[in-house]
Every structure is written in C-alpha cells, then in structure tokens.
Design an enzyme around this catalytic site. Structure first.
Site, PDB file in Angstrom:
ATOM      1  N   HIS A  51       0.851  -1.187   0.000  1.00 35.97           N
ATOM      2  CA  HIS A  51       0.000   0.000   0.000  1.00 35.97           C
ATOM      3  C   HIS A  51       0.891   1.243   0.000  1.00 35.97           C
ATOM      4  O   HIS A  51       0.426   2.346   0.190  1.00 35.97           O
ATOM      5  CB  HIS A  51      -0.943  -0.020   1.214  1.00 35.97           C
ATOM      6  CG  HIS A  51      -2.017  -1.069   1.085  1.00 35.97           C
ATOM      7  ND1 HIS A  51      -3.357  -0.781   1.061  1.00 35.97           N
ATOM      8  CD2 HIS A  51      -1.930  -2.409   0.947  1.00 35.97           C
ATOM      9  CE1 HIS A  51      -4.057  -1.899   0.922  1.00 35.97           C
ATOM     10  NE2 HIS A  51      -3.202  -2.900   0.856  1.00 35.97           N
ATOM     11  N   ASN A  52       2.217   0.993  -0.185  1.00 41.26           N
ATOM     12  CA  ASN A  52       3.195   2.068  -0.142  1.00 41.26           C
ATOM     13  C   ASN A  52       3.507   2.528  -1.580  1.00 41.26           C
ATOM     14  O   ASN A  52       4.072   1.779  -2.378  1.00 41.26           O
ATOM     15  CB  ASN A  52       4.447   1.497   0.557  1.00 41.26           C
ATOM     16  CG  ASN A  52       5.586   2.474   0.628  1.00 41.26           C
ATOM     17  OD1 ASN A  52       5.774   3.290  -0.264  1.00 41.26           O
ATOM     18  ND2 ASN A  52       6.350   2.374   1.697  1.00 41.26           N
ATOM     19  N   ALA A  53       3.143   3.772  -1.895  1.00 40.25           N
ATOM     20  CA  ALA A  53       3.281   4.283  -3.266  1.00 40.25           C
ATOM     21  C   ALA A  53       4.748   4.315  -3.694  1.00 40.25           C
ATOM     22  O   ALA A  53       5.081   4.063  -4.855  1.00 40.25           O
ATOM     23  CB  ALA A  53       2.671   5.677  -3.371  1.00 40.25           C
ATOM     24  N   GLY A  54       5.648   4.608  -2.752  1.00 38.83           N
ATOM     25  CA  GLY A  54       7.080   4.671  -3.070  1.00 38.83           C
ATOM     26  C   GLY A  54       7.606   3.318  -3.506  1.00 38.83           C
ATOM     27  O   GLY A  54       8.348   3.195  -4.487  1.00 38.83           O
ATOM     28  N   LYS A  55       7.206   2.267  -2.757  1.00 44.39           N
ATOM     29  CA  LYS A  55       7.652   0.914  -3.101  1.00 44.39           C
ATOM     30  C   LYS A  55       7.125   0.519  -4.483  1.00 44.39           C
ATOM     31  O   LYS A  55       7.839  -0.066  -5.282  1.00 44.39           O
ATOM     32  CB  LYS A  55       7.095  -0.079  -2.063  1.00 44.39           C
ATOM     33  CG  LYS A  55       8.162  -0.629  -1.139  1.00 44.39           C
ATOM     34  CD  LYS A  55       7.611  -1.771  -0.306  1.00 44.39           C
ATOM     35  CE  LYS A  55       8.455  -1.942   0.942  1.00 44.39           C
ATOM     36  NZ  LYS A  55       7.931  -2.972   1.832  1.00 44.39           N
ATOM     37  N   ASP A  84       9.518  -8.475   1.938  1.00 46.27           N
ATOM     38  CA  ASP A  84       9.639  -8.243   3.373  1.00 46.27           C
ATOM     39  C   ASP A  84      11.121  -8.064   3.642  1.00 46.27           C
ATOM     40  O   ASP A  84      11.951  -8.749   3.038  1.00 46.27           O
ATOM     41  CB  ASP A  84       9.062  -9.416   4.176  1.00 46.27           C
ATOM     42  CG  ASP A  84       8.729  -8.980   5.597  1.00 46.27           C
ATOM     43  OD1 ASP A  84       8.091  -7.928   5.757  1.00 46.27           O
ATOM     44  OD2 ASP A  84       9.139  -9.666   6.551  1.00 46.27           O
ATOM     45  N   GLY A 136      14.996   4.444   7.626  1.00 43.91           N
ATOM     46  CA  GLY A 136      15.155   3.351   8.594  1.00 43.91           C
ATOM     47  C   GLY A 136      16.535   3.323   9.245  1.00 43.91           C
ATOM     48  O   GLY A 136      17.017   4.337   9.766  1.00 43.91           O
ATOM     49  N   HIS A 162      20.422  -5.040  -0.374  1.00 44.53           N
ATOM     50  CA  HIS A 162      19.724  -6.317  -0.254  1.00 44.53           C
ATOM     51  C   HIS A 162      18.580  -6.415  -1.256  1.00 44.53           C
ATOM     52  O   HIS A 162      18.307  -7.460  -1.810  1.00 44.53           O
ATOM     53  CB  HIS A 162      19.217  -6.481   1.186  1.00 44.53           C
ATOM     54  CG  HIS A 162      18.602  -5.243   1.770  1.00 44.53           C
ATOM     55  ND1 HIS A 162      19.207  -4.017   1.733  1.00 44.53           N
ATOM     56  CD2 HIS A 162      17.402  -5.025   2.383  1.00 44.53           C
ATOM     57  CE1 HIS A 162      18.444  -3.112   2.297  1.00 44.53           C
ATOM     58  NE2 HIS A 162      17.337  -3.700   2.700  1.00 44.53           N
ATOM     59  N   ARG A 163      17.895  -5.273  -1.516  1.00 45.77           N
ATOM     60  CA  ARG A 163      16.784  -5.275  -2.467  1.00 45.77           C
ATOM     61  C   ARG A 163      17.310  -5.503  -3.886  1.00 45.77           C
ATOM     62  O   ARG A 163      16.736  -6.272  -4.663  1.00 45.77           O
ATOM     63  CB  ARG A 163      16.042  -3.930  -2.397  1.00 45.77           C
ATOM     64  CG  ARG A 163      14.569  -4.087  -2.039  1.00 45.77           C
ATOM     65  CD  ARG A 163      13.901  -2.724  -1.820  1.00 45.77           C
ATOM     66  NE  ARG A 163      14.576  -1.915  -0.820  1.00 45.77           N
ATOM     67  CZ  ARG A 163      14.429  -2.103   0.484  1.00 45.77           C
ATOM     68  NH1 ARG A 163      13.631  -3.027   0.934  1.00 45.77           N
ATOM     69  NH2 ARG A 163      15.085  -1.369   1.349  1.00 45.77           N
TER      70      ARG A 163
HETATM   71  P1  IMP Z   1       9.222  -3.747   5.530  1.00 45.39           P
HETATM   72  O1  IMP Z   1       9.883  -4.750   4.644  1.00 45.39           O
HETATM   73  O2  IMP Z   1       8.585  -2.638   4.742  1.00 45.39           O
HETATM   74  O3  IMP Z   1       8.350  -4.373   6.563  1.00 45.39           O
HETATM   75  O4  IMP Z   1      10.396  -2.992   6.304  1.00 45.39           O
HETATM   76  C1  IMP Z   1      11.011  -3.468   7.453  1.00 45.39           C
HETATM   77  C2  IMP Z   1      11.907  -2.422   8.049  1.00 45.39           C
HETATM   78  O5  IMP Z   1      13.265  -2.777   7.804  1.00 45.39           O
HETATM   79  C3  IMP Z   1      11.778  -1.036   7.472  1.00 45.39           C
HETATM   80  O6  IMP Z   1      10.774  -0.311   8.092  1.00 45.39           O
HETATM   81  C4  IMP Z   1      13.162  -0.434   7.727  1.00 45.39           C
HETATM   82  O7  IMP Z   1      13.263   0.096   8.986  1.00 45.39           O
HETATM   83  C5  IMP Z   1      14.066  -1.634   7.694  1.00 45.39           C
HETATM   84  N1  IMP Z   1      14.737  -1.633   6.405  1.00 45.39           N
HETATM   85  C6  IMP Z   1      14.483  -2.435   5.347  1.00 45.39           C
HETATM   86  N2  IMP Z   1      15.273  -2.114   4.316  1.00 45.39           N
HETATM   87  C7  IMP Z   1      16.029  -1.066   4.736  1.00 45.39           C
HETATM   88  C8  IMP Z   1      17.027  -0.277   4.106  1.00 45.39           C
HETATM   89  O8  IMP Z   1      17.390  -0.417   2.921  1.00 45.39           O
HETATM   90  N3  IMP Z   1      17.565   0.699   4.875  1.00 45.39           N
HETATM   91  C9  IMP Z   1      17.199   0.925   6.145  1.00 45.39           C
HETATM   92  N4  IMP Z   1      16.284   0.239   6.770  1.00 45.39           N
HETATM   93  C10 IMP Z   1      15.696  -0.765   6.072  1.00 45.39           C
END
Ligand code: IMP
Length: 208
Positions: free
Chosen positions: A14-18, A74, A166, A193-194
């Site tokens: 539901h995140n527009a940025g993602k 995730d 984050g 990681h992404r």
């Molecule tokens: P979710 O995958 O959106 O549930 O994110 C989990 C949490 O991991 C995020 O809210 C961030 O705090 C942290 N996180 C995930 N990827 C990154 C990143 O690339 N940089 C910093 N924090 C990250």
C-alpha cells in the site's frame, strides 16, 4: 515452476514509493504493475516468523484476491550478536510506546535500542549485521517462488548521514567506510539487499 510473462502483476503493498520503485525495475520486462492498495485489497497481518513467511503471506493473499500473479517483499536488519534481531520485527522496534511520545515510528530510538543491547555484550562485541530482503511471487493457482537478497555490513555508532531511511545511518556495508545514509542513493541501490533479491528474481524469471 510458474514464470512471469508480459502481463499485469499486483504489487502487494500500500506504499506508493515501493510501487514506483518496483514498477521501474520491472518495466523493461514488459510487466505492468498495479498496487494491492489501488485494487482495494486488504492488508493481511504479517504473522510469519521469517521474512519469507511474511512475503509469502502478502503475495498469496493478493494473488488469491485479485486472481492475478502478485509480488510482495519483506525486509529488515539482522544483527548477528543479537541472534538475528530485530529481524522480522525491525519495523516494530521503532514503534513508540505511549510514554515515548506521539504514536508513530522513531528510527533513532530503534537504532539506540540495538546499540544498547550490543553495548551490554561488552566493548569487543561482534558488530556484524546484514539487511535481508525477500521477494515472493505467487500465482492464483497456488504456486510461488521466493528470492532472498542480502547486504552484509557492520553496525556503526553513532548514526551518520541524512539520506535513505530506517536503519541506514548505522549500516556500513562490507568493504566500505560510509553508512548507507551517507552514500549516494544510486550507489546504495546498486549494492543493497533489495538489488540482490531483484537480480535473483530477474535472472530466474526473465534470464536465458
Ligand atoms: P518492511 O519490509 O517494509 O516491513 O520494512 C522493514 C523495516 O526494515 C523497514 O521499516 C526499515 O526500517 C528496515 N529496512 C528495510 N530495508 C532497509 C534499508 O534499505 N535501509 C534501512 N532500513 C531498512
């Protein structure tokens, strides 16, 4: 194994940025992305014990509800000396308690909690950590595929840098000296990681 063809893919976010980021990555392969949010799909509770569990919960729920292939991710930070914590609870560790201020997420508080736990383990504690990202693809027929990416690094204190989000200000990728929050965003996206997880998905789904 099911494969993605040039078609519509639901992005279980539901995140527009993602959505924007993922749509740009998949556009060269003829995949059109629409978000679960824009289809009005509900967000399932992330009750899994691993990143893969949670990514699959989200991808399967979206694929079933939309009757289209769906992609979910995730991610989180795993600190080796803390047994992999905060892990799947990375975002939860930033959630403010009622006595800590207005509701919402406080990343500096979360980074401080991790640092406090590392300090309790002594001055020579191993500060190795990694960011993990799991991408899950699910099809309406029940098949699925999972791709896991990692970025290895060190937990650094105090936080440095103003870019990213984050836990970026405390993460120094292996072989580097700057935190993710000090790096040019393009450089971070190249080694993150992404990026690693997406490279694996693209190789499996669209590679030769
Ligand atoms: P979710 O995958 O959106 O549930 O994110 C989990 C949490 O991991 C995020 O809210 C961030 O705090 C942290 N996180 C995930 N990827 C990154 C990143 O690339 N940089 C910093 N924090 C990250």
């Amino acid at each position: 194994m099911s494969k993605l063809t040039a078609q519509t893919l639901v992005i279980a976010t539901h995140n527009a940025g993602k959505l924007r980021e993922i749509a740009a990555l998949l556009a060269p392969y003829g995949v059109e992305c629409i978000s679960a949010g824009s289809l009005g799909l509900p967000e399932p509770a992330e009750t899994g014990k691993t990143f893969a569990d949670n990514a699959l919960i989200k991808a399967r729920a979206a694929a079933e509800a939309a009757q289209l292939p769906a992609l979910a991710d995730d991610s989180g930070l795993c600190v080796e000396a803390l047994g992999g914590a905060p892990g799947v609870y990375t975002a939860d560790w930033a959630e403010r308690q009622w006595f800590e201020g207005p509701p919402g997420r406080d990343w500096y508080m979360a980074m401080g909690k991790v640092e406090g736990l590392l300090c309790e383990l002594g001055p020579h504690v191993d500060r190795s950590c990694h960011f993990a990202c799991v991408l899950a693809l699910a099809w309406p027929d029940g098949t699925s595929a999972v791709y896991e990416g990692r970025a290895e690094g060190t937990y650094s204190w105090p936080p440095r840098g103003t870019m990213g989000f984050g836990y970026d200000p405390v993460f120094v990728p292996r072989g580097g000296t700057q935190t993710f929050a000090e790096l040019d965003p393009e450089e971070k996206h190249r080694i993150s990681h992404r990026a690693d997880a997406f490279a694996k998905l693209v190789a499996a789904q669209f590679g030769g």
